[in-house]
Write a protein that holds these residues in place. Structure first.
Motif, PDB file in Angstrom:
ATOM      1  N   ASP A   1     -10.273  -0.121   0.165  1.00  0.00           N
ATOM      2  CA  ASP A   1     -10.246  -1.456  -0.317  1.00  0.00           C
ATOM      3  C   ASP A   1      -9.619  -2.496   0.386  1.00  0.00           C
ATOM      4  O   ASP A   1     -10.086  -3.727   0.935  1.00  0.00           O
ATOM      5  CB  ASP A   1      -9.862  -1.389  -1.818  1.00  0.00           C
ATOM      6  CG  ASP A   1     -10.699  -0.617  -2.662  1.00  0.00           C
ATOM      7  OD1 ASP A   1     -11.565  -0.592  -2.437  1.00  0.00           O
ATOM      8  OD2 ASP A   1     -10.305  -0.179  -3.782  1.00  0.00           O
TER       9      ASP A   1
ATOM     10  N   SER B   1     -19.558   0.576  -4.818  1.00  0.00           N
ATOM     11  CA  SER B   1     -18.393   0.558  -4.131  1.00  0.00           C
ATOM     12  C   SER B   1     -17.500  -0.656  -4.206  1.00  0.00           C
ATOM     13  O   SER B   1     -17.931  -1.789  -4.133  1.00  0.00           O
ATOM     14  CB  SER B   1     -18.553   0.936  -2.829  1.00  0.00           C
ATOM     15  OG  SER B   1     -17.518   0.465  -1.888  1.00  0.00           O
ATOM     16  N   LYS B   2     -16.261  -0.406  -4.716  1.00  0.00           N
ATOM     17  CA  LYS B   2     -15.344  -1.621  -4.645  1.00  0.00           C
ATOM     18  C   LYS B   2     -15.094  -2.210  -3.382  1.00  0.00           C
ATOM     19  O   LYS B   2     -15.120  -3.521  -3.131  1.00  0.00           O
ATOM     20  CB  LYS B   2     -13.879  -1.360  -5.386  1.00  0.00           C
ATOM     21  CG  LYS B   2     -13.030  -2.576  -5.421  1.00  0.00           C
ATOM     22  CD  LYS B   2     -11.508  -2.097  -6.070  1.00  0.00           C
ATOM     23  CE  LYS B   2     -10.811  -3.314  -6.290  1.00  0.00           C
ATOM     24  NZ  LYS B   2      -9.238  -2.557  -6.813  1.00  0.00           N
TER      25      LYS B   2
ATOM     26  N   GLN C   1       0.810  -1.248  -0.053  1.00  0.00           N
ATOM     27  CA  GLN C   1      -0.046   0.207   0.096  1.00  0.00           C
ATOM     28  C   GLN C   1       0.916   1.291  -0.055  1.00  0.00           C
ATOM     29  O   GLN C   1       0.506   2.238  -0.677  1.00  0.00           O
ATOM     30  CB  GLN C   1      -1.049   0.005   1.273  1.00  0.00           C
ATOM     31  CG  GLN C   1      -1.958   1.287   1.006  1.00  0.00           C
ATOM     32  CD  GLN C   1      -2.780   1.171   2.363  1.00  0.00           C
ATOM     33  OE1 GLN C   1      -2.565   0.178   3.139  1.00  0.00           O
ATOM     34  NE2 GLN C   1      -3.666   2.210   2.577  1.00  0.00           N
TER      35      GLN C   1
ATOM     36  N   ASP D   1      -5.651  -3.751  -2.655  1.00  0.00           N
ATOM     37  CA  ASP D   1      -5.321  -2.564  -1.722  1.00  0.00           C
ATOM     38  C   ASP D   1      -5.174  -1.270  -2.801  1.00  0.00           C
ATOM     39  O   ASP D   1      -4.163  -0.525  -2.604  1.00  0.00           O
ATOM     40  CB  ASP D   1      -3.965  -2.988  -1.073  1.00  0.00           C
ATOM     41  CG  ASP D   1      -2.636  -3.353  -2.086  1.00  0.00           C
ATOM     42  OD1 ASP D   1      -3.023  -3.601  -3.315  1.00  0.00           O
ATOM     43  OD2 ASP D   1      -1.756  -3.502  -1.597  1.00  0.00           O
ATOM     44  N   SER D   2      -6.080  -1.330  -3.706  1.00  0.00           N
ATOM     45  CA  SER D   2      -6.055   0.048  -4.566  1.00  0.00           C
ATOM     46  C   SER D   2      -6.415   1.362  -4.090  1.00  0.00           C
ATOM     47  O   SER D   2      -5.599   2.377  -4.578  1.00  0.00           O
ATOM     48  CB  SER D   2      -6.808  -0.259  -5.868  1.00  0.00           C
ATOM     49  OG  SER D   2      -8.073  -0.451  -5.466  1.00  0.00           O
ATOM     50  N   THR D   3      -6.894   1.192  -2.879  1.00  0.00           N
ATOM     51  CA  THR D   3      -7.481   2.196  -2.050  1.00  0.00           C
ATOM     52  C   THR D   3      -7.216   1.958  -0.568  1.00  0.00           C
ATOM     53  O   THR D   3      -7.493   0.515  -0.418  1.00  0.00           O
ATOM     54  CB  THR D   3      -8.587   2.828  -2.342  1.00  0.00           C
ATOM     55  OG1 THR D   3      -9.671   1.936  -1.672  1.00  0.00           O
ATOM     56  CG2 THR D   3      -8.761   3.310  -3.741  1.00  0.00           C
ATOM     57  N   PRO D   4      -6.972   2.514   0.248  1.00  0.00           N
ATOM     58  CA  PRO D   4      -7.256   2.290   1.739  1.00  0.00           C
ATOM     59  C   PRO D   4      -8.572   1.589   2.176  1.00  0.00           C
ATOM     60  O   PRO D   4      -8.438   0.604   2.982  1.00  0.00           O
ATOM     61  CB  PRO D   4      -7.024   3.566   2.737  1.00  0.00           C
ATOM     62  CG  PRO D   4      -6.252   4.410   1.736  1.00  0.00           C
ATOM     63  CD  PRO D   4      -6.660   4.275   0.347  1.00  0.00           C
TER      64      PRO D   4
ATOM     65  N   GLU E   1     -12.275  -0.496  -9.619  1.00  0.00           N
ATOM     66  CA  GLU E   1     -12.722   0.546  -8.772  1.00  0.00           C
ATOM     67  C   GLU E   1     -13.995   1.023  -8.463  1.00  0.00           C
ATOM     68  O   GLU E   1     -14.710   0.823  -9.648  1.00  0.00           O
ATOM     69  CB  GLU E   1     -11.657   1.512  -8.812  1.00  0.00           C
ATOM     70  CG  GLU E   1     -11.492   2.551  -7.536  1.00  0.00           C
ATOM     71  CD  GLU E   1     -11.292   1.534  -6.187  1.00  0.00           C
ATOM     72  OE1 GLU E   1     -12.265   1.452  -5.561  1.00  0.00           O
ATOM     73  OE2 GLU E   1     -10.223   0.992  -6.065  1.00  0.00           O
ATOM     74  N   SER E   2     -14.383   1.839  -7.493  1.00  0.00           N
ATOM     75  CA  SER E   2     -15.546   2.150  -7.364  1.00  0.00           C
ATOM     76  C   SER E   2     -16.157   2.977  -8.548  1.00  0.00           C
ATOM     77  O   SER E   2     -15.357   3.739  -8.879  1.00  0.00           O
ATOM     78  CB  SER E   2     -15.752   3.057  -6.036  1.00  0.00           C
ATOM     79  OG  SER E   2     -15.370   2.148  -4.975  1.00  0.00           O
TER      80      SER E   2
ATOM     81  N   ASP F   1      -6.900  -1.293 -12.226  1.00  0.00           N
ATOM     82  CA  ASP F   1      -6.183  -1.491 -10.850  1.00  0.00           C
ATOM     83  C   ASP F   1      -6.989  -2.563 -10.453  1.00  0.00           C
ATOM     84  O   ASP F   1      -7.962  -2.034  -9.583  1.00  0.00           O
ATOM     85  CB  ASP F   1      -6.097  -0.471 -10.256  1.00  0.00           C
ATOM     86  CG  ASP F   1      -5.080  -0.449  -8.971  1.00  0.00           C
ATOM     87  OD1 ASP F   1      -4.971  -1.615  -8.649  1.00  0.00           O
ATOM     88  OD2 ASP F   1      -4.526   0.412  -8.469  1.00  0.00           O
TER      89      ASP F   1
END
Length: 378
Positions: free
Chosen positions: A366, A314-315, A59, A361-364, A308-309, A357
């Protein structure tokens, strides 16, 4: 799933690899039908040193250390494989080289680690050794093509496998495994065969009806003629759609298949004709069809991920819904699904016409969703 980047294949292993010695795994439960082996402490430390020296998809983007002492300490701190019934696995560029970072991010070591190799490469035995030593199952997705060259490859028509044109290469890989001591691993051969995007599909490359089963059996028979008995062959179609072939017509038969699997992705609806697909709709028909075609085989979700979302979708929520759905299916079907592997790549997707992507862990948000979902499963 098309892995079009040749770098995603396994690295070529040296021919002088020492045989794998068998022992109980350091930590973690066994996957059904597979047992774990091990290697010496010196090899473990050396492999860990190399693995931790690679840049992995963390991350925060921090690369691993490269000293043997640091590797040994990190190895000891790596979370173990979970004893949860639905197993968590990962598909990454570097296999076991990425697994420690994945384990630390989600709080458990992957029970299965998957990598890809096309018909121009040997298997990476150092990667397989490192995976087995951690108590995890190595899964090699073995692809009869030159990766990234498209579905039209006449040199890899199914007929060329059937007539023995690739026997020298196939035998060399089998001999490599014999020399390594017949390690216990899974080979996911010629996956997503019910689609139209790979050279081994009967809908592509000039292939004919019935040739997929004949090609599959030819490869397995060749391996068996070498005395190999510890390979689990995974038959892995894609989730059915209007353009996929009927699974039953492509099934090689119970004697030639160890386990079955399904690939399914949520491509979303941004710049794509494919809609956002809830987990139950994405997996339901495919899992039911697999259960009918091969009622005596366990099922693995071998590739899955979400874009992604998008808008109100929402992902993070999709991740939690996906794990919950598979966990429920596992409980309702007496453990028929034994695990899933998340496709942890960033790559260009032709169906979506964009780079996606897929990483958990593409966003916190996720990453937190994956951690929470794994913690809550049975």
């Amino acid at each position: 799933m098309k892995v079009i980047d040749p770098a995603s294949g396994l690295r070529v292993a040296g021919s002088g690899s020492a045989p794998l010695r068998r022992r109980e795994p350091r930590k973690g439960p066994r996957i059904p039908s597979l047992r774990a082996g091990g290697v010496s402490a010196a090899v473990v430390m050396a492999v860990a040193s190399v693995c931790l020296g690679l840049t992995v998809l963390t991350q925060d983007g921090v690369a691993g250390q490269d000293s043997v002492a640091a590797a040994a300490g990190s190895y000891a701190r790596t979370p173990p494989i979970s004893n949860k019934e639905l197993k968590f696995g990962i598909t990454t560029h570097n296999g076991a080289g990425d697994a420690d970072a994945v384990a630390r991010s989600v709080g458990e070591y992957p029970a299965m680690i998957q990598t890809y190799v096309d018909f121009s490469r040997n298997f990476d035995m150092s990667n397989i050794r490192a995976t087995i030593d951690h108590g995890a199952v190595p899964i090699v997705t073995w692809e009869p093509w030159l990766a990234g060259k498209g579905a039209n490859q006449p040199g890899f028509r199914l007929a060329t496998i059937i007539d023995g044109s690739h026997d020298a290469y196939i035998s060399s890989v089998a001999d490599q495994l014999v020399a390594a001591g017949d390690p216990e691993l899974s080979i996911r051969l010629a996956h997503e065969m019910n689609g139209y995007w790979f050279p081994w599909s009967e809908q592509a490359n000039g292939n004919q009806s019935g040739e997929y089963v004949r090609a599959w059996r030819h490869i397995i028979d060749l391996f068996r003629s070498k005395g190999l008995r510890n390979v689990t062959w995974i038959w892995s179609p894609n989730a059915p759609s209007a353009r996929t072939q009927d699974m039953a017509s492509l099934y090689p038969g119970s004697r030639y298949v160890g386990q079955t699997a399904l690939d399914a992705y949520n491509f979303g609806n941004r710049d794509s004709a494919r809609p956002w697909t809830p987990a139950d709709q994405l997996f339901g028909d495919g899992l039911d069809e697999l259960a009918r075609v091969a009622p005596d085989k366990q099922i693995l979700v071998a590739e899955t991920a979400s874009v992604e979302s998008v808008g109100s979708n929402s992902k993070a929520e999709w991740i939690q819904d996906m794990v919950s759905y598979l966990d429920s299916w596992h409980n309702a079907k007496a453990g028929r699904i034994y695990g899933f592997l998340w496709f942890n790549y960033v790559k260009f997707e032709g169906p979506a016409n964009r780079t996606v992507d897929w990483r958990f862990d593409s966003t916190p948000a996720d990453l937190q969703a994956m951690k929470d979902a794994l913690r809550k499963r049975s």
